[in-house]
Structures are given as structure tokens and as C-alpha cells.
Design a protein around this motif. Structure first.
Motif: not given
Length: 338
Positions: A248-252, A312-315
Motif C-alpha cells: 500500500e502506498y505509504p504516508d510520509y 503500482q498505478p495511482g501514484h
């Protein structure tokens, strides 16, 4: 008994629903369905059973070459803290009396399963083992901020206990799932130390829950408390190359040059942020980049410094590193990152 992989046991709530045909409720039938019939990738992504497989996969992927999420079902055990099922409408949670009556049987099950890792899911899973087994003082590789991770003793050996919310609750996603990468590194470190018989060398104290958490001094501090023979692959002591893929794309942190304070509450910073910090502290970007695998991940590094990649797509494609690994690197390099 020796084994190559960490034994993982999930202790959850009640089953929610159950088959009426007793033939389909036997251990053999349930296991056959899980290993042969279950379509893991077809499960709802935000439901209990998919998230259970996902966490098992995350903890195991360092130990099995070319491991895939759908293969995790072959490598963990699952225990309900309430054995009976009321089949309430909408899979509503069972009545408290079921959990209260079944709780005394759980410790015996765990002693038979003899796990290295226990993940409890929800309140009743936690109560099934809380203050039942002796608790060790946590080693230095478990951050104090991860209060949900403890070390207990079962069958005279150390066991990592990860206390999680039930996956259907928001707390699981905001707290536990965001810590997946840290859980993964803790398990890897545990198994590395066990394989070399260096889990807690010369541990002087043990927190004993059934004695009001009083810290008892060990009478003989010159011996290792727990040693357990394992047939482990020696690749845990080797360096690694390549990237790990993020689920999953992480918060940073949003800052281009994040401080330690900016990083509180986060697990990752981007590789660019890491290099920015180094440059601001008068270090060459390439040196710190190479310490975390280089631009292409082809430089061997310690496992905790292996970069994580999102593709992955989306980011936008981006590489990340663990904040804990960055902090350790700067400390070892004598760089004062504040």
C-alpha cells in the motif's frame, strides 16, 4: 524439533458463521478448504481473512524465495478464542459467555502449536493470552513506540506477540497495518538471533505477569535463558539486493528535508528525502544512497536498509526507506540528524 520457517499463529474471535453439516466442520475439512479451495486473491481486501493472509505473507516473505501472497495460507495456524458459533445475523460477534468459557483452553492449544509468532486479533484474542505466559523484557530492536509488540515465553522459548485490532476495525488500518514493515523487521531479527542462539544474551530480568508484572532477577545471569536448536538457512546473515514491493502506498513526511520531529508517527521517508537530509548535513548523496542499495538496488545491503518500491498505478513511482534504518545509519556514521 527443528523447522526452517517461523511458526505463526493467529488468535482471533469467534467464527461468525459456520456450516450446519458436521462433516464440513472437522479440522481435516476446514484445512482442506483453506489449502485447496480458498481463493485468497478473490477475498474482499478490507475483510478479516484477506488481511490475515496479508500479514502472514508480510512476516514470511523474507524466509521463502519468490513467495506470493496466496501461498501464505500454507504457513500459518488460526485459532478462535470462542470455539462455538451462534450464527448470529450478519455474522455478529458471539456472546461474551462463549469467550469466557473457552478462554482456559487457549493456552494449551498454543503450547501444542508451539509458535514463534502470535498475532492476536481484537479484545477477546488478547484476553486469551494476556498475563497467562511469562513476559520478557523487550530487546532493543523492538522500539518502545511499538507497545503492541511484546516477547512472551511458551515451552521455554521466546515468542513474539503482536497485539492487533480486529481487521474490520479502523484501528487496525491506522495503527497495525501502518507498522507492517516494522513487524517484518522484528520477526526477521528474532529468527536471525534464534538461528545463531543469540536471542537475548545474558538476559537479567523477566517480567512475570502472574506476579503483578514484578521484575524478577535471574539467579544465574551468566547463562543464556533460552536456547532453541533451529535448522535455519544462513541467508539471514547475508546482505540483500533489489527492492521490496509495497502493498500500500505509504504516508510520509511532507518536508523535503524532514527532521526527526517531522518523522514522528511515520514509518517511511522517501529515498530522495534521505539523500536531502544527508546533503544538508554535508554528506555526499551518493554515499548514503549506496548505503541503501544504490539507484538500482544492485548494491548489497543489510536487510533493514533494503529500499521499498512503489510501482503500482495511482501514484508516481517512488522508493522509500525505513525511518528506523535511516536513523540507525546516521547514528552509526556519526551524523547528527536532529
Amino acid at each position: 524439533m527443528t523447522h526452517e520457517l517461523p511458526r505463526i499463529v493467529f488468535v482471533s474471535l469467534d467464527s461468525g458463521s459456520a456450516e450446519t453439516d458436521p462433516v464440513l466442520k472437522t479440522l481435516e475439512s476446514v484445512r482442506r478448504w483453506e489449502e485447496e479451495g480458498e481463493n485468497v486473491l478473490g477475498l474482499h481486501r478490507n475483510k478479516h481473512w484477506y488481511r490475515t493472509h496479508e500479514l502472514a505473507y508480510t512476516l514470511l516473505r523474507n524466509f521463502v524465495a519468490d513467495f506470493r501472497l496466496e501461498e501464505a495460507r500454507h504457513y500459518f495456524a488460526h485459532v478462535n478464542s470462542a470455539k462455538c458459533c451462534e450464527n448470529k445475523p450478519g455474522r455478529e460477534q458471539a456472546s461474551q459467555i462463549l469467550f469466557d468459557n473457552c478462554r482456559r483452553f487457549i493456552p494449551g492449544e498454543l503450547e501444542i502449536l508451539d509458535p514463534d509468532i502470535i498475532i492476536t486479533q481484537g479484545k477477546w484474542g488478547k484476553l486469551a493470552i494476556d498475563r497467562v505466559f511469562p513476559q520478557l523484557v523487550s530487546p532493543d530492536y523492538i522500539p518502545e513506540s511499538l507497545s503492541e509488540v511484546k516477547v512472551i515465553v511458551i515451552n521455554n522459548h521466546p515468542v513474539i506477540w503482536i497485539e492487533t485490532f480486529h481487521p474490520r476495525y479502523t484501528g487496525f488500518h491506522t495503527k497495525n497495518r501502518s507498522h507492517y514493515s516494522q513487524y517484518e523487521m522484528i520477526v526477521l531479527e528474532l529468527m536471525t538471533r534464534i538461528s545463531s542462539n543469540h536471542f537475548l544474551p545474558i538476559t537479567d530480568s523477566i517480567v512475570t505477569p502472574n506476579l503483578n508484572s514484578e521484575v524478577l532477577e535471574k539467579q544465574n545471569s551468566n547463562k543464556h535463558i533460552y536456547k532453541r536448536e533451529r535448522q535455519m538457512t544462513n541467508r539471514f546473515d547475508q546482505k540483500v539486493i533489489g527492492y521490496k514491493e509495497l502493498i500500500e502506498y505509504p504516508d510520509y513526511p511532507s518536508s523535503e528535508y524532514p527532521t526527526k520531529a517531522d518523522c514522528e508517527g511515520y514509518t517511511y521517508i522517501s529515498m530522495v528525502q534521505l539523500c536531502n537530509i544527508a546533503e544538508k548535513l554535508n554528506q555526499k548523496r551518493k554515499i548514503v544512497c549506496d548505503a541503501f542499495g544504490g539507484d538500482n538496488g544492485d548494491i548489497p545491503v543489510q536487510s533493514d536498509r533494503q529500499a521499498w518500491k512503489w510501482k503500482q498505478p495511482g501514484h508516481k513511482r517512488k522508493k522509500f526507506v525505513l525511518i528506523s534504518a535511516a536513523e540507525k545509519y546516521f547514528r552509526e556514521a556519526g551524523i547528527d540528524w536532529k
